[in-house]
Motif scaffolding. Structure first.
Motif: not given
Length: 307
Positions: A149-150, A152, A154
């Motif tokens: 998530r950090k 970014h 998908s």
């Protein structure tokens, strides 16, 4: 559109919701422009299909009432259909179309949910063999998802990393407990057996087509490769190692170091982070290492995000 692409679309119902609103707006535009009715009304069926797929998880009453609204809007554009038999036929046709679309989507999502339940069951079966490593797979998966998530990545990539983290050590099911739970230092021969677990895990799940296509197999097989090429089983280095496996590698090491094991106590957080930082560019991908370390407030460990 081939079957694989269609299934990928079904995994993202938001596309169909947007498609429903677009087609309905397009219908109104065509009506305003006085396009031929036979061309216009075919789009109402398409809108109903998109509606059923996009809103498959809503209540039956919502689905029925909304479909009736679509029928009513269609009738407003065609006064020739304003008699009871035509209205009932349209309502029945659109409800059946909606129901089939909802059924397809719910069936697809059930398969997806069943796959996740299978993965969780396999993960729990592995972790249950050793009380010292209970929740290890779940922890690794959670840490890896935070890294992803950090970075970014998908939603699809994050989902693969989540599942890959749960399954990364599945091959240890094939390792004898005498070796797996040995309290002392492993002999070279025993360590060689342990190093086989990525290949064993790969062989266990390589026939699951979904794992082949989405990259989970690569995570299971390569999560012990090192960035400098000194890992196993194939000695891959740098970007030769799949991204998911590079992320799992650092999450795996972090949980292993900060967890109590049969042969040692857990290592404190700061010492663990220092050791991981020292291996930046050696054992671990340097960019992923920086992302991982950024998840922690080194000055105030109570505010760290990952633990």
């Amino acid at each position: 559109m081939n079957t694989k692409t269609f299934i990928n679309w079904l995994n993202n119902p938001v596309y169909f919701r947007c498609g429903f609103y677009f087609v309905m707006a397009f219908n109104i535009l065509l009506f305003v422009l006085q396009i031929k009715q036979d061309q216009l009304f075919s789009f109402f069926i398409i809108a109903t299909i998109f509606f059923g797929i996009g809103f498959y998880n809503r209540t039956s009453w919502f689905l029925i009432v909304s479909t009736t609204f679509i029928v009513a809007l269609r009738l407003l554009m065609d006064k020739n259909q304003w008699h009871l038999s035509a209205v009932l036929l349209l309502e029945l046709t659109y409800l059946i179309t909606m129901a089939i679309s909802v059924g397809i989507m719910r069936s697809t999502q059930k398969i997806k949910d069943d796959n996740l339940e299978l993965i969780l069951a396999l993960s729990k079966a592995l972790d249950s063999r050793d009380t010292y490593t209970s929740y290890h797979s779940n922890n690794v998966s959670r840490y890896a998802v935070e890294i992803a998530r950090k970075m970014h990545l998908s939603d699809k990539e994050i989902d693969v990393i989540h599942k890959g983290g749960l399954l990364h050590d599945i091959g240890k099911i094939g390792i004898s407990e005498d070796i797996l739970l040995k309290p002392g230092k492993l002999t070279n021969e025993e360590y060689s057996v342990i190093k086989r677990h990525p290949v064993i895990g790969y062989d266990m799940i390589k026939h699951v087509s979904d794992f082949i296509e989405n990259g989970i197999l690569e995570i299971v097989l390569h999560h012990h490769e090192r960035y400098d090429g000194k890992g196993y089983p194939f000695g891959l280095k740098g970007d030769q190692i799949p991204l998911g496996a590079r992320i799992i590698a650092i999450a795996d090491t972090f949980d292993a170091m900060t967890s109590k094991r049969v042969y040692r106590n857990e290592i404190d957080l700061e010492s663990t982070l220092v050791e991981i930082e020292k291996n930046k560019g050696l054992q671990f991908d340097p960019e992923i290492t920086d992302v991982f370390l950024s998840l922690f407030d080194r000055n105030n460990q109570c505010n760290r995000n990952i633990v």
